[in-house]
Design a protein around this motif. Structure first.
Motif, PDB file in Angstrom:
ATOM      1  N   LEU C  67       0.832  -1.213   0.000  1.00  0.00           N
ATOM      2  CA  LEU C  67       0.000   0.000   0.000  1.00  0.00           C
ATOM      3  C   LEU C  67       0.862   1.256   0.000  1.00  0.00           C
ATOM      4  O   LEU C  67       0.585   2.225  -0.706  1.00  0.00           O
ATOM      5  N   LYS C  68       1.933   1.211   0.790  1.00  0.00           N
ATOM      6  CA  LYS C  68       2.843   2.362   0.823  1.00  0.00           C
ATOM      7  C   LYS C  68       3.489   2.561  -0.551  1.00  0.00           C
ATOM      8  O   LYS C  68       3.683   3.679  -1.011  1.00  0.00           O
ATOM      9  N   CYS C  69       3.810   1.469  -1.203  1.00  0.00           N
ATOM     10  CA  CYS C  69       4.420   1.531  -2.527  1.00  0.00           C
ATOM     11  C   CYS C  69       3.464   2.192  -3.518  1.00  0.00           C
ATOM     12  O   CYS C  69       3.868   3.049  -4.307  1.00  0.00           O
ATOM     13  N   LEU C  70       2.197   1.780  -3.468  1.00  0.00           N
ATOM     14  CA  LEU C  70       1.216   2.387  -4.372  1.00  0.00           C
ATOM     15  C   LEU C  70       1.074   3.879  -4.090  1.00  0.00           C
ATOM     16  O   LEU C  70       1.044   4.701  -5.008  1.00  0.00           O
ATOM     17  N   GLN C  71       1.024   4.222  -2.798  1.00  0.00           N
ATOM     18  CA  GLN C  71       0.969   5.645  -2.415  1.00  0.00           C
ATOM     19  C   GLN C  71       2.134   6.402  -3.015  1.00  0.00           C
ATOM     20  O   GLN C  71       1.992   7.474  -3.590  1.00  0.00           O
ATOM     21  N   ASP C  72       3.309   5.822  -2.869  1.00  0.00           N
ATOM     22  CA  ASP C  72       4.537   6.459  -3.338  1.00  0.00           C
ATOM     23  C   ASP C  72       4.507   6.672  -4.853  1.00  0.00           C
ATOM     24  O   ASP C  72       5.021   7.662  -5.356  1.00  0.00           O
ATOM     25  N   SER C  73       3.875   5.752  -5.555  1.00  0.00           N
ATOM     26  CA  SER C  73       3.877   5.824  -7.016  1.00  0.00           C
ATOM     27  C   SER C  73       2.737   6.674  -7.557  1.00  0.00           C
ATOM     28  O   SER C  73       2.768   7.096  -8.711  1.00  0.00           O
ATOM     29  N   GLY C  74       1.717   6.903  -6.722  1.00  0.00           N
ATOM     30  CA  GLY C  74       0.544   7.632  -7.193  1.00  0.00           C
ATOM     31  C   GLY C  74      -0.418   6.765  -7.989  1.00  0.00           C
ATOM     32  O   GLY C  74      -1.361   7.257  -8.579  1.00  0.00           O
ATOM     33  N   ILE C  75      -0.168   5.469  -8.017  1.00  0.00           N
ATOM     34  CA  ILE C  75      -1.071   4.537  -8.718  1.00  0.00           C
ATOM     35  C   ILE C  75      -2.013   3.930  -7.683  1.00  0.00           C
ATOM     36  O   ILE C  75      -1.567   3.354  -6.695  1.00  0.00           O
ATOM     37  N   ALA C  76      -3.320   4.070  -7.891  1.00  0.00           N
ATOM     38  CA  ALA C  76      -4.258   3.520  -6.906  1.00  0.00           C
ATOM     39  C   ALA C  76      -4.552   2.057  -7.193  1.00  0.00           C
ATOM     40  O   ALA C  76      -4.473   1.202  -6.317  1.00  0.00           O
ATOM     41  N   VAL C  77      -4.904   1.780  -8.445  1.00  0.00           N
ATOM     42  CA  VAL C  77      -5.261   0.408  -8.821  1.00  0.00           C
ATOM     43  C   VAL C  77      -4.304  -0.062  -9.914  1.00  0.00           C
ATOM     44  O   VAL C  77      -4.415   0.358 -11.060  1.00  0.00           O
ATOM     45  N   PRO C  78      -3.354  -0.899  -9.555  1.00  0.00           N
ATOM     46  CA  PRO C  78      -2.386  -1.342 -10.554  1.00  0.00           C
ATOM     47  C   PRO C  78      -3.022  -2.284 -11.575  1.00  0.00           C
ATOM     48  O   PRO C  78      -4.041  -2.911 -11.308  1.00  0.00           O
ATOM     49  N   GLY C  79      -2.389  -2.399 -12.733  1.00  0.00           N
ATOM     50  CA  GLY C  79      -2.883  -3.281 -13.783  1.00  0.00           C
ATOM     51  C   GLY C  79      -2.628  -4.741 -13.504  1.00  0.00           C
ATOM     52  O   GLY C  79      -3.179  -5.612 -14.189  1.00  0.00           O
ATOM     53  N   ALA C  80      -1.803  -5.032 -12.519  1.00  0.00           N
ATOM     54  CA  ALA C  80      -1.531  -6.419 -12.141  1.00  0.00           C
ATOM     55  C   ALA C  80      -0.810  -6.427 -10.795  1.00  0.00           C
ATOM     56  O   ALA C  80      -0.177  -5.440 -10.418  1.00  0.00           O
ATOM     57  N   ILE C  81      -0.960  -7.544 -10.080  1.00  0.00           N
ATOM     58  CA  ILE C  81      -0.258  -7.719  -8.806  1.00  0.00           C
ATOM     59  C   ILE C  81       0.509  -9.040  -8.891  1.00  0.00           C
ATOM     60  O   ILE C  81      -0.098 -10.096  -9.082  1.00  0.00           O
ATOM     61  N   VAL C  82       1.812  -8.961  -8.791  1.00  0.00           N
ATOM     62  CA  VAL C  82       2.628 -10.168  -8.905  1.00  0.00           C
ATOM     63  C   VAL C  82       3.627 -10.196  -7.754  1.00  0.00           C
ATOM     64  O   VAL C  82       4.340  -9.217  -7.529  1.00  0.00           O
ATOM     65  N   THR C  83       3.649 -11.289  -7.021  1.00  0.00           N
ATOM     66  CA  THR C  83       4.552 -11.357  -5.879  1.00  0.00           C
ATOM     67  C   THR C  83       5.360 -12.648  -5.864  1.00  0.00           C
ATOM     68  O   THR C  83       5.046 -13.604  -6.579  1.00  0.00           O
ATOM     69  N   GLY C  84       6.374 -12.630  -5.027  1.00  0.00           N
ATOM     70  CA  GLY C  84       7.159 -13.824  -4.771  1.00  0.00           C
ATOM     71  C   GLY C  84       7.319 -14.012  -3.279  1.00  0.00           C
ATOM     72  O   GLY C  84       7.449 -13.028  -2.534  1.00  0.00           O
ATOM     73  N   LEU C 150      10.127 -10.991 -13.568  1.00  0.00           N
ATOM     74  CA  LEU C 150      10.078 -11.375 -14.991  1.00  0.00           C
ATOM     75  C   LEU C 150       8.633 -11.342 -15.495  1.00  0.00           C
ATOM     76  O   LEU C 150       8.351 -10.813 -16.576  1.00  0.00           O
ATOM     77  N   ASP C 151       7.728 -11.885 -14.692  1.00  0.00           N
ATOM     78  CA  ASP C 151       6.308 -11.877 -15.062  1.00  0.00           C
ATOM     79  C   ASP C 151       5.848 -10.424 -15.262  1.00  0.00           C
ATOM     80  O   ASP C 151       5.167 -10.093 -16.232  1.00  0.00           O
ATOM     81  N   SER C 152       6.261  -9.544 -14.352  1.00  0.00           N
ATOM     82  CA  SER C 152       5.875  -8.128 -14.440  1.00  0.00           C
ATOM     83  C   SER C 152       6.416  -7.502 -15.717  1.00  0.00           C
ATOM     84  O   SER C 152       5.722  -6.736 -16.399  1.00  0.00           O
ATOM     85  N   MET C 153       7.664  -7.809 -16.047  1.00  0.00           N
ATOM     86  CA  MET C 153       8.259  -7.241 -17.252  1.00  0.00           C
ATOM     87  C   MET C 153       7.533  -7.764 -18.503  1.00  0.00           C
ATOM     88  O   MET C 153       7.319  -7.018 -19.459  1.00  0.00           O
ATOM     89  N   LEU C 154       7.145  -9.029 -18.468  1.00  0.00           N
ATOM     90  CA  LEU C 154       6.352  -9.580 -19.576  1.00  0.00           C
ATOM     91  C   LEU C 154       5.027  -8.837 -19.704  1.00  0.00           C
ATOM     92  O   LEU C 154       4.586  -8.502 -20.802  1.00  0.00           O
ATOM     93  N   LEU C 155       4.388  -8.596 -18.562  1.00  0.00           N
ATOM     94  CA  LEU C 155       3.091  -7.904 -18.581  1.00  0.00           C
ATOM     95  C   LEU C 155       3.221  -6.513 -19.191  1.00  0.00           C
ATOM     96  O   LEU C 155       2.387  -6.099 -19.998  1.00  0.00           O
ATOM     97  N   LEU C 156       4.271  -5.779 -18.797  1.00  0.00           N
ATOM     98  CA  LEU C 156       4.474  -4.439 -19.356  1.00  0.00           C
ATOM     99  C   LEU C 156       4.689  -4.535 -20.859  1.00  0.00           C
ATOM    100  O   LEU C 156       4.146  -3.755 -21.637  1.00  0.00           O
ATOM    101  N   HIS C 157       5.475  -5.534 -21.241  1.00  0.00           N
ATOM    102  CA  HIS C 157       5.757  -5.777 -22.653  1.00  0.00           C
ATOM    103  C   HIS C 157       4.463  -6.096 -23.423  1.00  0.00           C
ATOM    104  O   HIS C 157       4.279  -5.703 -24.576  1.00  0.00           O
ATOM    105  N   GLU C 158       3.548  -6.793 -22.758  1.00  0.00           N
ATOM    106  CA  GLU C 158       2.282  -7.181 -23.398  1.00  0.00           C
ATOM    107  C   GLU C 158       1.254  -6.050 -23.399  1.00  0.00           C
ATOM    108  O   GLU C 158       0.170  -6.199 -23.958  1.00  0.00           O
ATOM    109  N   GLY C 159       1.580  -4.958 -22.719  1.00  0.00           N
ATOM    110  CA  GLY C 159       0.693  -3.810 -22.789  1.00  0.00           C
ATOM    111  C   GLY C 159       0.026  -3.378 -21.492  1.00  0.00           C
ATOM    112  O   GLY C 159      -0.757  -2.440 -21.479  1.00  0.00           O
TER     113      GLY C 159
END
Lengths: 404, 85, 350
Positions: C67-84, C150-159
């Motif tokens: 949540l703090k990360c989203l606040q910091d970025s100014g993005i409320a609802v991200p296009g994807a959530i990927v964790t490890g 890697l999954d996140s980078m693929l997602l950005l690449h996919e649009g």
């Protein structure tokens, strides 16, 4: 342009068969794998039906060709047996002849074995062979043991999104191929029955004491199962190069989240609807193109309402034939997406639709009912395979007949 | 009955870790779920565990559970009906 | 894979004071003992009391960092959530195993079971932010965070317009003991600031929750660019030796272009030899700050991004630093988890 992704090999082991052919035979014979456990030490031994693979862990060790080896959990062995079949089926005798990835799925890793020795492991006073199982506590252990035995040298990882884990493994593998990072990747999941998950679902009051009855008005929960399933995915260029047989294509897939509740879907099936619709559209299909939906159909009160609502929303008055195969295999959690993807391929290659066992009465919330008969010679070209799970994780795969 | 309801309130607060709630904040007839205490379906499963662990009463059917767990009053009545007079 | 990836926001809960204020100005937290625990923030500023009451530690850490990360970025609802995560919620897993035993499989609370599932944190983030898009969780030891990346980078690449990517792991005293039985930790008790003075078998354990908001476009707010990522599973010494120059070459770089390597060097003599591939590179180890755990790569990336953004290495955290590098354009991270999962990550200043 990104390459298409083809399915070229299948391997599986479930309560209804030790390999793909055996599974198909049981499906055709309408023989359920549900019964009482012989392997699990639990007070629910003769209370809660499960779909257990009919071999002891020692037998599985021999079947996998690993007799005498230490630290192989039941999870690993189920996976290894399915993996060996999948590669053989794809005609891959050496995975290193092409950089090959392995994307596995697991919900509780080697819990099946570690739960029996956990208190010894955690007890400073005790020591013994059980220390071999410390590394099997996590989900990566089974993946790495399978990878090391087979010799994978491409990307390797494990996904855990509860009941949609192996559908997500297939999706990730397909995306790695499309991005050009690898041309071959084996994807799927493995799951052994554990006291941990049995008690977990039971604590959620989600387990039926009778054989589960998906999409029935009188359904009262799921039955757990175990098994493993892997599919070999290859890029179009590699398939052409090595003249491999294409079993089906994976042209569409989607992953969505309910964002509704930790363990329950939204009553209108928003996530299920979005997952199916997106997967279908990605593969260039319209609702009328779909002949069969292998539904998640766990027979829990909430899943079947949500999934049924989503089907009705997507297909309107023309809902294609659909069935849950969980009365055959039980709910195999991380393996379910892989197992049902294979059943979807079989539906296409054998032009067959599997019955939804134990169905009697239509649900009051829905106007649709599942297919209850074995339907042969049915023209199946496009199948949607659904996997939905805890945490609101939904996944749908579009599996299609290869027509050039 | 009053004693039982008091005890239940303390047990509910402890079981569900309702940190900012005191027993006297819970009205006997207030809805435990939804707008009342704001509990959800997982809490309802935990309350059934409470009934089983503290009162040895097993509720098998979640649909039946929902009726029993409407309020502290309904829970107390249910417990009393299950106990020898 | 083409396409770019920038860090637009980030947040970290770690054994250091990384969460609030200017983390680069914080003194080093020194712990006597081989198990480093996170400096936890006040979760109530991020999570409603009604949601907080059931959550165990790593769920709170993961959700709050995200949540703090989203606040910091100014993005409320991200296009994807990927964790490890290597271990998910250990506390819940341990609790459920114990309750099964203590209550003999009867009358069990479902909460620890639900929360023990590895995707529980992802579900909570999606729920709190009403994010109905792509959601995935990787659980593969030292590749967990890196595959999420890697999954996140693929997602950005996919649009996908933006992705929330992160990692979380906790350590408990029970699990610390268990992993100690297979030689993960040092036999002698040390302080983290003296880690590298104690080359011996084993290392010190740690934990952390670190999240990043990633986008394909650069802004004035961007911390750094993620230029490259590579994973090597149980590589032979020969394979590892050629992998590094090849990785740099793929990204148009040579050894001399690397201004700093953050290395996973952890004074564990069982696995120290791998780091010899870095001989000749300007390098700093970081695990005295975090301890070692499956997803520590996320902390290393946070650190690299901070350094690139501020164009300065925080000297109080790195007493071994002789002098600030002349320039800080390219930072390489090389880490491995007990010799099995090896990872290279390349970050550029923007």
């Amino acid at each position: 342009m990104a390459e298409r992704v083809f399915i070229t090999g299948l391997g599986m082991i479930t309560a209804i068969g030790d390999d793909v052919a055996d599974n198909l035979r049981s499906l055709r014979a309408q023989e359920s794998g549900l019964g009482f456990t012989r392997q699990l030490d639990t007070i629910y031994k003769e209370v809660l039906p499960v779909a257990e693979v009919k071999h002891t862990t020692a037998e599985l060790l021999a079947m996998a060709g690993m007799t005498g080896r230490e630290g192989f959990t039941r999870t690993t062995l189920l996976g290894l047996i399915a993996m060996q079949e999948a590669l053989k089926h794809a005609g891959v005798s050496d995975v290193q002849d092409e950089v090959t990835g392995f994307i596995n799925a697991s919900t509780v890793g080697g819990m099946c074995d570690t739960e029996n020795v956990y208190f010894d492991i955690a007890d400073p006073e005790k020591t013994g062979d059980f220390l071999n199982y410390i590394d099997t506590l996590d989900c990566a252990d089974c993946t790495q043991r399978i990878a090391d035995t087979i010799g994978f040298d491409g990307p390797i990882t494990t996904i855990s999104t509860a009941c949609s884990s192996s559908a997500n493994a297939l999706m990730y593998g397909a995306r790695l191929i499309k991005a050009g990072l690898v041309r071959r990747v084996v994807c799927g999941g493995t799951e052994a029955l554990t006291r941990f998950t049995l008690n977990g679902f039971n604590s959620l009051k989600n387990i039926d004491k009778r054989p589960c009855r998906p999409f029935d008005q009188d359904r009262n929960g799921l039955n757990l199962g175990e098994g493993a399933a892997y599919l070999v995915l290859e890029s179009e260029s590699l398939v052409k190069e090595r003249n491999a047989t294409i079993l089906a294509t994976l042209d569409g897939y989607a992953n969505t989240n309910e964002a509704f509740h930790p363990t329950a879907p939204s009553p209108e099936g928003d996530g299920a609807y979005a997952a199916m619709k997106t997967a279908m559209e990605m593969g260039g299909c319209i609702p009328a193109d779909i002949q069969y939906v292998n539904v998640h159909g766990t027979a829990t009160l909430s899943n079947d309402v949500a999934e049924g609502m989503a089907l009705q929303r997507l297909f309107g008055e023309n809902v294609p034939k659909f069935s849950s195969t969980k009365p055959f295999t039980g709910h195999t959690l991380a393996a379910a997406g892989g197992i049902e993807a294979i059943y979807s391929v079989l539906a296409i290659s054998h032009q067959i639709i599997f019955p939804n066992l134990h169905f009697k009465d239509k649900m009051e919330e829905l106007y649709i009912t599942p297919e209850t008969q074995l339907v042969e010679q049915y023209p199946v070209r496009h199948v949607l395979s659904n996997s939905f799970g805890f945490g609101g994780n939904n996944a749908s795969l579009l599996i299609s007949k290869y027509e050039g | 009955m009053e004693e039982l309801k008091q005890k239940l309130k303390v047990q509910i607060i402890e079981a569900l870790n309702l940190q900012d709630t005191r027993p006297e904040d819970i009205d006997d007839n207030a809805a435990l779920f939804g707008d009342g205490l704001g509990l959800d379906s997982i809490d309802s499963l935990e309350l059934m565990v409470l009934l089983e662990r503290q009162y040895q009463i097993k509720v098998e059917d979640p649909r039946e559970g929902r009726k029993i767990l409407q309020s502290v009053q309904s829970m107390a009545e249910f417990i009393q009906s299950k106990q020898p007079a | 894979m083409k396409g770019k990836c920038y860090i637009q926001g980030m947040a970290a809960i770690t054994p250091q004071h990384t969460f609030e204020g200017d983390p680069m100005a914080q003194p080093m937290v020194v712990t006597h003992g081989n198990m480093l625990s996170c400096a936890e923030p006040d979760y109530r500023s991020f999570i409603a009391p009604n949601s907080l009451r059931r959550m165990t530690r790593v769920l709170k850490m993961g959700l709050t960092a995200s949540l703090k990360c989203l606040q910091d970025s100014g993005i409320a609802v991200p296009g994807a959530i990927v964790t490890g995560t290597g271990k998910g919620s250990l506390q819940d897993t341990e609790r459920f195993i114990k309750e099964i035993r203590d209550y003999q499989e009867k009358a069990l609370n479902p909460t620890p079971f639900i929360q023990s599932t590895y995707n529980a944190v992802n579900g909570l983030i999606a729920l709190q932010q009403k994010c109905t898009q792509y959601n995935n969780t990787f659980v593969h030891r030292g590749f967990s965070f890196e595959h999420a990346l890697l999954d996140s980078m693929l997602l950005l690449h996919e649009g996908t317009a933006d992705v929330l990517a992160g990692a979380f792991d906790e350590i408990t005293t029970e699990h610390f003991f268990i992993k100690g039985r297979i030689g993960h930790w040092k036999k002698e008790t040390i302080s983290n600031d003296k880690l590298y003075d104690h080359p011996s078998p084993g290392t010190i354990s740690g934990e952390g929750a670190v999240f990043f908001a990633l986008t394909p476009v650069v802004t004035t707010q961007s911390y750094a660019q993620i230029g490259g990522l590579q994973m090597l599973y149980k590589p032979s010494p020969e394979k590892l030796n050629i992998a590094l120059p090849k990785f740099l070459q793929q990204h148009g770089l040579q050894a001399a272009d690397i201004d700093l390597v953050l290395t996973g060097e952890n004074a564990d003599t069982n696995h120290a030899h791998y780091y010899e591939i870095l001989n000749g590179y300007p390098q700093l180890p970081f695990k005295h700050l975090s301890g070692d755990y499956e997803t520590v790569g996320a902390f290393a990336m946070w650190l690299a991004a901070q350094i690139l953004k501020h164009q300065q290495i925080p000297s109080q955290w790195f007493p071994m630093l002789q002098q600030q590098p002349a320039k800080l354009r390219n930072i390489l991270i090389y880490n491995h988890f007990f010799g099995e999962q090896h990872t290279f990550m390349l970050l550029h200043a923007v």
